[in-house]
Design a protein around this motif. Structure first.
Motif, PDB file in Angstrom:
ATOM      1  N   GLU A 198       0.813  -1.215   0.000  1.00 10.81           N
ATOM      2  CA  GLU A 198       0.000   0.000   0.000  1.00 10.81           C
ATOM      3  C   GLU A 198       0.841   1.257   0.000  1.00 10.81           C
ATOM      4  OE1 GLU A 198      -2.692  -0.158   3.249  1.00 10.81           O
ATOM      5  OE2 GLU A 198      -3.821  -1.893   2.469  1.00 10.81           O
ATOM      6  N   ASP A 199       2.056   1.185   0.584  1.00 11.02           N
ATOM      7  CA  ASP A 199       2.887   2.379   0.653  1.00 11.02           C
ATOM      8  C   ASP A 199       3.697   2.607  -0.625  1.00 11.02           C
ATOM      9  OD1 ASP A 199       4.780   0.381   0.819  1.00 11.02           O
ATOM     10  OD2 ASP A 199       5.436   0.867   2.857  1.00 11.02           O
ATOM     11  N   GLY A 200       3.556   1.704  -1.603  1.00  8.74           N
ATOM     12  CA  GLY A 200       4.212   1.888  -2.885  1.00  8.74           C
ATOM     13  C   GLY A 200       5.702   1.636  -2.893  1.00  8.74           C
ATOM     14  N   ARG A 201       6.237   1.088  -1.805  1.00  3.62           N
ATOM     15  CA  ARG A 201       7.681   0.848  -1.759  1.00  3.62           C
ATOM     16  C   ARG A 201       8.090  -0.214  -2.787  1.00  3.62           C
ATOM     17  NH1 ARG A 201       5.496  -2.089   2.416  1.00  3.62           N
ATOM     18  NH2 ARG A 201       6.170  -4.268   2.618  1.00  3.62           N
ATOM     19  N   ALA A 202       9.363  -0.187  -3.170  1.00  3.65           N
ATOM     20  CA  ALA A 202       9.878  -1.147  -4.139  1.00  3.65           C
ATOM     21  C   ALA A 202       9.725  -2.563  -3.605  1.00  3.65           C
ATOM     22  CB  ALA A 202      11.343  -0.850  -4.435  1.00  3.65           C
ATOM     23  N   SER A 203       9.243  -3.447  -4.442  1.00  2.00           N
ATOM     24  CA  SER A 203       8.999  -4.814  -4.030  1.00  2.00           C
ATOM     25  C   SER A 203       8.971  -5.703  -5.260  1.00  2.00           C
ATOM     26  CB  SER A 203       7.655  -4.918  -3.299  1.00  2.00           C
ATOM     27  OG  SER A 203       6.587  -4.643  -4.197  1.00  2.00           O
ATOM     28  N   ILE A 204       8.851  -7.006  -5.040  1.00  2.00           N
ATOM     29  CA  ILE A 204       8.709  -7.929  -6.166  1.00  2.00           C
ATOM     30  C   ILE A 204       7.474  -7.555  -6.973  1.00  2.00           C
ATOM     31  CG2 ILE A 204       8.324 -10.340  -6.817  1.00  2.00           C
ATOM     32  CD1 ILE A 204       9.765 -11.145  -4.223  1.00  2.00           C
ATOM     33  N   ALA A 205       6.377  -7.278  -6.268  1.00  2.00           N
ATOM     34  CA  ALA A 205       5.120  -6.977  -6.949  1.00  2.00           C
ATOM     35  C   ALA A 205       5.202  -5.695  -7.760  1.00  2.00           C
ATOM     36  CB  ALA A 205       3.991  -6.879  -5.928  1.00  2.00           C
ATOM     37  N   THR A 206       5.830  -4.663  -7.227  1.00  2.00           N
ATOM     38  CA  THR A 206       5.928  -3.408  -7.977  1.00  2.00           C
ATOM     39  C   THR A 206       6.814  -3.571  -9.205  1.00  2.00           C
ATOM     40  OG1 THR A 206       7.729  -2.644  -6.527  1.00  2.00           O
ATOM     41  CG2 THR A 206       5.486  -1.941  -5.972  1.00  2.00           C
ATOM     42  N   ARG A 207       7.859  -4.400  -9.098  1.00  2.00           N
ATOM     43  CA  ARG A 207       8.710  -4.652 -10.266  1.00  2.00           C
ATOM     44  C   ARG A 207       7.953  -5.424 -11.345  1.00  2.00           C
ATOM     45  NH1 ARG A 207      12.778  -4.919  -6.203  1.00  2.00           N
ATOM     46  NH2 ARG A 207      12.534  -7.154  -5.894  1.00  2.00           N
TER      47      ARG A 207
END
Length: 254
Positions: free
Chosen positions: A221-230
């Motif tokens: 939810e905080d939009g931090r870099a992650s596997i999902a955001t990549r």
């Protein structure tokens, strides 16, 4: 218990003998480490974490049976051993609940239309209620599709599947123009996004996608870099580089 080859390989890569590792994790007897490698014994959780730190491998990989989740990303909600474990109802629920994004990235993904009742209408409904619907399928004439067919051992049948999938998706395009694009990308996984939920079907060389595992991730939810955001960013990149499909013009880019 079988020999712990993961621990043995990790120790070798780190240049640690049983005696050296025992000294670093405050174990009195190097034979204890040997028993870990032989699979005759498992360390206590605190010691296991110390070992993982020394060899640079997550503790959940070295000893899955210990049930330690500290090294498992919180964004990983679930894992299916194969795509066949996915129930149509799971896709229906995710699709029905989507409010902003419905994305499909695959070569064919004919299984969606074959198994999820009324999926064409559901995709149209999602677009009409304000979702951004993006379906990105493989260009049947691309080298990437031909290579995937060869790798799976089905040859030109993969090309046929892509053409079939385009036909399945065409009613969505006629109802909501611009929702289908064709790509010529080498895919390492298929991605299915429903708002912040991602189903990722890992591609394994020589293995049909239906027999490969599926990971379910949630975008933080905080939009931090992650596997999902990549993964979401990867979809965006492929979508931006793909060709818009227009039923009245052609069956795909040449």
């Amino acid at each position: 218990m079988p020999r712990n080859e993961r621990l043995a390989s990790a120790m070798q890569a780190a240049g640690l003998s049983p005696a050296a590792l025992a000294g670093r994790v405050a174990v009195d007897d190097p034979k204890t480490v040997q028993r870990w490698v032989a699979g005759r014994q498992q360390p206590h959780r605190t010691t296991a974490q110390a070992v993982a730190t020394e060899v640079g491998v997550p503790v959940g990989i070295l000893w899955p049976g210990l049930g330690l989740r500290s090294d498992i990303p919180e964004e990983l909600a679930h894992m299916h051993v194969s795509r066949r474990e996915l129930q149509p109802g799971q896709i229906e629920t995710l699709l029905r609940g989507a409010e902003r994004h419905v994305d499909v990235l695959a070569y064919a993904a004919t299984w969606l239309w074959d198994t999820v009742p009324g999926i064409t209408g559901r995709l149209i409904d999602a677009a009409e209620r304000g979702c951004q619907v993006r379906i990105c399928l493989g260009d049947p004439d691309s080298a990437a599709v031909a290579a995937r067919g060869a790798e799976e051992g089905i040859g030109e049948a993969m090309t046929g599947r892509c053409r079939l999938a385009i036909g399945y998706a065409s009613p969505v395009v006629r109802a909501v123009p611009g929702t289908l694009r064709l790509h010529a990308t080498t895919l390492y996984s298929s991605i299915f996004r429903f708002d912040e939920q991602l189903l990722v079907n890992w591609h394994i060389y020589g293995t049909p996608a239906a027999d490969a595992p599926v990971f379910q991730f949630r975008i933080p939810e905080d939009g931090r870099a992650s596997i999902a955001t990549r993964l979401a960013a990867a979809f965006d990149s492929i979508w931006d580089s793909s060709v818009i499909y227009r039923p009245d013009e052609h069956a795909g880019p040449r």
